[in-house]
Design an enzyme around this catalytic site. Structure first.
Site, PDB file in Angstrom:
ATOM      1  N   HIS A   1       0.727  -1.235  -0.177  1.00  0.00           N
ATOM      2  CA  HIS A   1       0.066   0.046  -0.043  1.00  0.00           C
ATOM      3  C   HIS A   1       0.678   1.222  -0.077  1.00  0.00           C
ATOM      4  O   HIS A   1       0.314   2.375   0.432  1.00  0.00           O
ATOM      5  CB  HIS A   1      -0.820  -0.254   1.253  1.00  0.00           C
ATOM      6  CG  HIS A   1      -1.889  -1.116   1.208  1.00  0.00           C
ATOM      7  ND1 HIS A   1      -2.692  -1.264   2.147  1.00  0.00           N
ATOM      8  CD2 HIS A   1      -2.367  -1.758   0.219  1.00  0.00           C
ATOM      9  CE1 HIS A   1      -3.493  -2.707   1.874  1.00  0.00           C
ATOM     10  NE2 HIS A   1      -3.440  -2.569   0.716  1.00  0.00           N
TER      11      HIS A   1
ATOM     12  N   PRO B   1      -5.344 -11.161  18.049  1.00  0.00           N
ATOM     13  CA  PRO B   1      -6.045 -11.393  19.454  1.00  0.00           C
ATOM     14  C   PRO B   1      -7.687 -11.515  18.791  1.00  0.00           C
ATOM     15  O   PRO B   1      -8.476 -12.012  19.848  1.00  0.00           O
ATOM     16  CB  PRO B   1      -6.037 -10.137  19.877  1.00  0.00           C
ATOM     17  CG  PRO B   1      -4.706  -9.372  19.501  1.00  0.00           C
ATOM     18  CD  PRO B   1      -4.615  -9.959  17.884  1.00  0.00           C
ATOM     19  N   GLU B   2      -8.016 -11.137  17.718  1.00  0.00           N
ATOM     20  CA  GLU B   2      -9.444 -11.215  17.229  1.00  0.00           C
ATOM     21  C   GLU B   2      -9.572 -12.141  16.282  1.00  0.00           C
ATOM     22  O   GLU B   2      -8.616 -12.262  15.415  1.00  0.00           O
ATOM     23  CB  GLU B   2      -9.971  -9.854  17.061  1.00  0.00           C
ATOM     24  CG  GLU B   2      -9.664  -8.441  17.831  1.00  0.00           C
ATOM     25  CD  GLU B   2     -10.455  -8.942  19.127  1.00  0.00           C
ATOM     26  OE1 GLU B   2     -11.375  -9.540  18.881  1.00  0.00           O
ATOM     27  OE2 GLU B   2     -10.149  -8.334  20.169  1.00  0.00           O
TER      28      GLU B   2
ATOM     29  N   CYS C   1       3.354  14.668 -12.676  1.00  0.00           N
ATOM     30  CA  CYS C   1       4.210  14.249 -13.608  1.00  0.00           C
ATOM     31  C   CYS C   1       4.880  12.672 -13.045  1.00  0.00           C
ATOM     32  O   CYS C   1       5.596  11.990 -13.835  1.00  0.00           O
ATOM     33  CB  CYS C   1       5.551  15.092 -13.964  1.00  0.00           C
ATOM     34  SG  CYS C   1       6.642  15.386 -12.568  1.00  0.00           S
TER      35      CYS C   1
ATOM     36  N   THR D   1      -3.450  -8.714  11.001  1.00  0.00           N
ATOM     37  CA  THR D   1      -4.345  -8.109   9.612  1.00  0.00           C
ATOM     38  C   THR D   1      -5.814  -8.401   9.700  1.00  0.00           C
ATOM     39  O   THR D   1      -6.036  -9.728  10.289  1.00  0.00           O
ATOM     40  CB  THR D   1      -3.756  -8.277   8.337  1.00  0.00           C
ATOM     41  OG1 THR D   1      -4.815  -7.799   7.277  1.00  0.00           O
ATOM     42  CG2 THR D   1      -3.751  -9.712   8.218  1.00  0.00           C
TER      43      THR D   1
END
Length: 242
Positions: free
Chosen positions: A107, A207-208, A118, A181
């Site tokens: 990203h 953790p999730e 330009c 992520t």
């Protein structure tokens, strides 16, 4: 063994780099992410978008890599590990500062800038920003265009070279570690799917629970700095339980 680490905002948050929605300074809380991270937002309010990214550029310089970043870099020194490739959705430089030598930014980066007209790279001085400001005037290119961060915004394609290098690394990998992520941002979220389809071991550290959790070879419900320092030593016994 060839290892690929796919990292997201969670690993940098442990160093004090807030995600957009976790940024509690109040100045930016009223803005939708699209307003600050899209080509349309840049066209409408370049001073606002520039101030947001200039602030984050300086913020990242004031924080340090954490144990998660440092552990990934240390893996390069372990006998028997052929290579360690980092594929990151983050725009900071914490993996590089920790010592990782192969880092592909899907990203873009807060430390690279280019002209919006330009497309030439910008290496000029950046103004200091000690406290967040709502607006700041972007530098101007010699062609008359405005200097923007080399970040992938909504409405833009991923840079081809880092993306292809990431795909190649995943295709060669013996182990893919997905850390910090959400697993919902494509095409990056497709890399674990690619690895699983070819039989590669995929370990998720978060953790999730995420959309990847149910299909990953192993899901570890810990933070990056807690899990990564011990992961390689514990991995054989952990996989036996799966």
């Amino acid at each position: 063994m060839r290892i690929v680490v796919l990292s997201g905002a969670g690993i940098s948050a442990e160093s004090g780099v807030p995600t957009f929605r976790d940024d509690k300074n109040g100045l930016w809380a009223r803005f939708d992410p699209y307003e600050l991270s899209s080509t349309q937002g840049w066209q409408d309010h370049p001073e606002r978008v520039w101030a947001w990214y200039l602030w984050r550029h300086h913020l990242v310089q004031r924080v340090d890599p954490n144990d998660g970043h440092r552990t990934v870099a240390e893996w390069e020194k372990i006998t028997g590990i052929e290579d360690v490739t980092v594929v990151t959705q983050n725009v900071d430089n914490l993996h590089e500062r920790a010592g990782s030598s192969a880092v592909h930014h899907l990203h873009g980066s807060l430390f690279e800038f280019r002209c919006d007209n330009c497309d030439s790279a910008y290496a000029g001085e950046l103004p200091e920003m000690l406290e967040p400001e709502l607006e700041a005037e972007p530098p101007q290119c010699t062609c008359g265009g405005l200097i923007r961060p080399d970040i992938v915004w909504f409405g833009e394609q991923l840079p081809e070279r880092p993306w292809q290098a990431s795909v190649d690394a995943v295709q060669r990998a013996d182990l893919l570690i997905v850390v910090g992520t959400s697993g919902i941002v494509y095409p990056a979220a497709g890399l674990p799917e690619m690895a699983l389809a070819q039989g590669t071991v995929v370990v998720e550290i978060n953790p999730e629970e995420t959309p990847l959790s149910s299909s990953a070879t192993l899901a570890v419900r810990q933070s990056a700095s807690d899990a990564l320092p011990h992961l390689l030593q514990q991995l054989p016994s952990l996989l036996k339980r799966v």
